[in-house]
Motif scaffolding. Structure first.
Motif, mmCIF file in Angstrom:
data_model
loop_
_atom_site.group_PDB
_atom_site.id
_atom_site.type_symbol
_atom_site.label_atom_id
_atom_site.label_comp_id
_atom_site.label_asym_id
_atom_site.label_seq_id
_atom_site.Cartn_x
_atom_site.Cartn_y
_atom_site.Cartn_z
ATOM 1 N N ASP A 100 46.294 -5.085 38.284
ATOM 2 C CA ASP A 100 46.878 -3.810 38.709
ATOM 3 C C ASP A 100 46.519 -3.495 40.164
ATOM 4 N N ASP A 101 45.353 -3.935 40.606
ATOM 5 C CA ASP A 101 44.910 -3.710 41.974
ATOM 6 C C ASP A 101 45.437 -4.766 42.943
ATOM 7 N N GLY A 102 46.216 -5.717 42.428
ATOM 8 C CA GLY A 102 46.759 -6.760 43.276
ATOM 9 C C GLY A 102 45.801 -7.904 43.535
ATOM 10 N N GLU A 103 44.672 -7.920 42.832
ATOM 11 C CA GLU A 103 43.677 -8.982 43.002
ATOM 12 C C GLU A 103 43.953 -10.112 42.011
ATOM 13 N N VAL A 104 45.098 -10.764 42.186
ATOM 14 C CA VAL A 104 45.549 -11.750 41.214
ATOM 15 C C VAL A 104 44.637 -12.973 41.191
ATOM 16 N N ASP A 105 44.203 -13.449 42.351
ATOM 17 C CA ASP A 105 43.334 -14.622 42.384
ATOM 18 C C ASP A 105 42.044 -14.369 41.615
ATOM 19 N N THR A 106 41.441 -13.213 41.842
ATOM 20 C CA THR A 106 40.203 -12.876 41.142
ATOM 21 C C THR A 106 40.454 -12.692 39.653
ATOM 22 N N ALA A 107 41.601 -12.082 39.308
ATOM 23 C CA ALA A 107 41.950 -11.907 37.899
ATOM 24 C C ALA A 107 42.048 -13.252 37.190
ATOM 25 N N CYS A 108 42.694 -14.215 37.846
ATOM 26 C CA CYS A 108 42.887 -15.525 37.219
ATOM 27 C C CYS A 108 41.579 -16.284 37.095
ATOM 28 N N THR A 109 40.733 -16.232 38.104
ATOM 29 C CA THR A 109 39.457 -16.931 38.009
ATOM 30 C C THR A 109 38.549 -16.263 36.972
ATOM 31 N N THR A 110 38.638 -14.939 36.868
ATOM 32 C CA THR A 110 37.868 -14.223 35.853
ATOM 33 C C THR A 110 38.338 -14.599 34.458
ATOM 34 N N LEU A 111 39.655 -14.660 34.273
ATOM 35 C CA LEU A 111 40.189 -15.027 32.966
ATOM 36 C C LEU A 111 39.867 -16.488 32.638
ATOM 37 N N GLY A 160 50.242 -16.441 34.133
ATOM 38 C CA GLY A 160 50.702 -17.708 34.672
ATOM 39 C C GLY A 160 52.180 -17.802 34.973
ATOM 40 N N ASN A 161 52.915 -16.702 34.887
ATOM 41 C CA ASN A 161 54.334 -16.741 35.255
ATOM 42 C C ASN A 161 54.747 -15.386 35.824
ATOM 43 N N ALA A 162 56.025 -15.216 36.067
ATOM 44 C CA ALA A 162 56.512 -14.014 36.751
ATOM 45 C C ALA A 162 56.249 -12.733 35.972
ATOM 46 N N SER A 163 55.968 -12.840 34.691
ATOM 47 C CA SER A 163 55.728 -11.643 33.885
ATOM 48 C C SER A 163 54.449 -10.921 34.272
ATOM 49 N N ILE A 164 53.639 -11.505 35.156
ATOM 50 C CA ILE A 164 52.414 -10.829 35.591
ATOM 51 C C ILE A 164 52.726 -9.471 36.205
ATOM 52 N N GLU A 165 53.907 -9.327 36.799
ATOM 53 C CA GLU A 165 54.290 -8.051 37.402
ATOM 54 C C GLU A 165 54.521 -6.969 36.351
ATOM 55 N N ARG A 166 54.598 -7.347 35.093
ATOM 56 C CA ARG A 166 54.848 -6.386 34.023
ATOM 57 C C ARG A 166 53.552 -5.935 33.348
ATOM 58 N N LEU A 167 52.435 -6.399 33.849
ATOM 59 C CA LEU A 167 51.132 -6.071 33.274
ATOM 60 C C LEU A 167 50.385 -5.132 34.203
ATOM 61 N N GLY A 168 49.804 -4.056 33.656
ATOM 62 C CA GLY A 168 49.068 -3.155 34.526
ATOM 63 C C GLY A 168 48.447 -1.988 33.791
ATOM 64 N N ILE A 169 48.036 -0.983 34.577
ATOM 65 C CA ILE A 169 47.423 0.238 34.062
ATOM 66 C C ILE A 169 48.430 1.370 34.180
ATOM 67 N N CYS A 170 48.487 2.212 33.170
ATOM 68 C CA CYS A 170 49.435 3.329 33.133
ATOM 69 C C CYS A 170 49.405 4.124 34.435
ATOM 70 N N ASN A 171 50.592 4.426 34.966
ATOM 71 C CA ASN A 171 50.712 5.148 36.230
ATOM 72 C C ASN A 171 50.607 6.664 36.084
ATOM 73 N N ALA A 172 50.542 7.155 34.872
ATOM 74 C CA ALA A 172 50.439 8.602 34.677
ATOM 75 C C ALA A 172 49.054 9.088 35.070
ATOM 76 N N THR A 173 48.972 10.347 35.509
ATOM 77 C CA THR A 173 47.673 10.922 35.845
ATOM 78 C C THR A 173 46.823 11.037 34.586
ATOM 79 N N ALA A 174 45.523 10.871 34.759
ATOM 80 C CA ALA A 174 44.563 10.998 33.669
ATOM 81 C C ALA A 174 44.893 10.083 32.491
ATOM 82 N N CYS A 175 45.302 8.869 32.806
ATOM 83 C CA CYS A 175 45.510 7.856 31.758
ATOM 84 C C CYS A 175 45.250 6.486 32.379
ATOM 85 N N ASP A 176 44.391 5.722 31.739
ATOM 86 C CA ASP A 176 44.089 4.380 32.230
ATOM 87 C C ASP A 176 44.286 3.327 31.142
#
Length: 211
Positions: A100-111, A160-176
């Protein structure tokens, strides 16, 4: 692993609770496990939900049990297993936050680290009258680690594919809470219709006040 089968309304009435909506292309087992992972993360990790504080569940065992298919695990989880899987859920949440923060490289190495620690591996299995299909953990894995390996692998398919753009944290206020957007156009950015409606209502009030 095939990722070209279109799955429609895969999660049924539990879609909003799990943070998944609509349609996306995965094989059905992977889609199921992605839904389980999102539901687990959203139900056991504290934070905010739908505009309110969301504490850790009072009964962790029940929360974990409700996030995974109960018919296949009637004797699980124990309290120890629930605590163990909740710990893995917190680590998987951290992966989604990095995405969600755009840190895809770190996300992948963490996973990748989680995949190694859970000893995730593709294994063809057949049970409960079902055809042969892939599991993502070793045949002898204990309950919590088997789910952690499966969920980590399913999220790896998303990353590992284009669907990564569909994964994230809710954009509403006071919701994570976490979401996976599986709608056709891939434009939803909320964990549920409740949060989407909150944002729309707030925008409407703001326009009315400004006018």
């Amino acid at each position: 692993m095939p990722t070209s089968v279109t799955v429609v309304n895969l999660y049924g009435s539990d879609a909003n609770r799990a943070g998944v909506t609509g349609q996306v292309e995965f094989d059905s087992h992977t889609s199921d496990v992605v839904g389980n992972a999102v539901a687990l993360i959203n139900d056991v990790t504290p934070g905010e939900r739908h505009g309110k504080p969301f504490p850790a569940p009072a009964d962790l065992r029940i929360a974990v049990r409700d996030a995974v298919p109960p018919s296949r695990t009637p004797d699980h989880p124990t309290e120890t297993e629930a605590a163990e899987l909740a710990g893995w859920a917190a680590r998987l949440r951290a992966v989604v936050e990095l995405v969600d923060d755009g840190e895809v490289d770190t996300a992948c190495t963490t996973l990748n680290r989680i995949l190694r620690e859970t000893e995730a591996m593709p294994t063809l299995v057949r049970h409960d009258g079902e055809p042969w299909h892939l599991h993502f953990h070793s045949a002898g894995a204990e309950w919590a680690i088997s789910w952690a390996a499966s969920m980590a692998t399913a999220l790896a398919v998303v990353l590992g594919n284009a669907s990564i753009e569909r994964l994230g944290i809710c954009n509403a206020t006071a919701c994570d809470r976490v979401y996976v957007d599986i709608s056709r156009n891939g434009t939803r950015r909320f964990c549920s219709t409740a949060c989407q409606n909150r944002v729309k209502a707030a925008a409407f009030r703001a326009r009315k006040t400004a006018g």
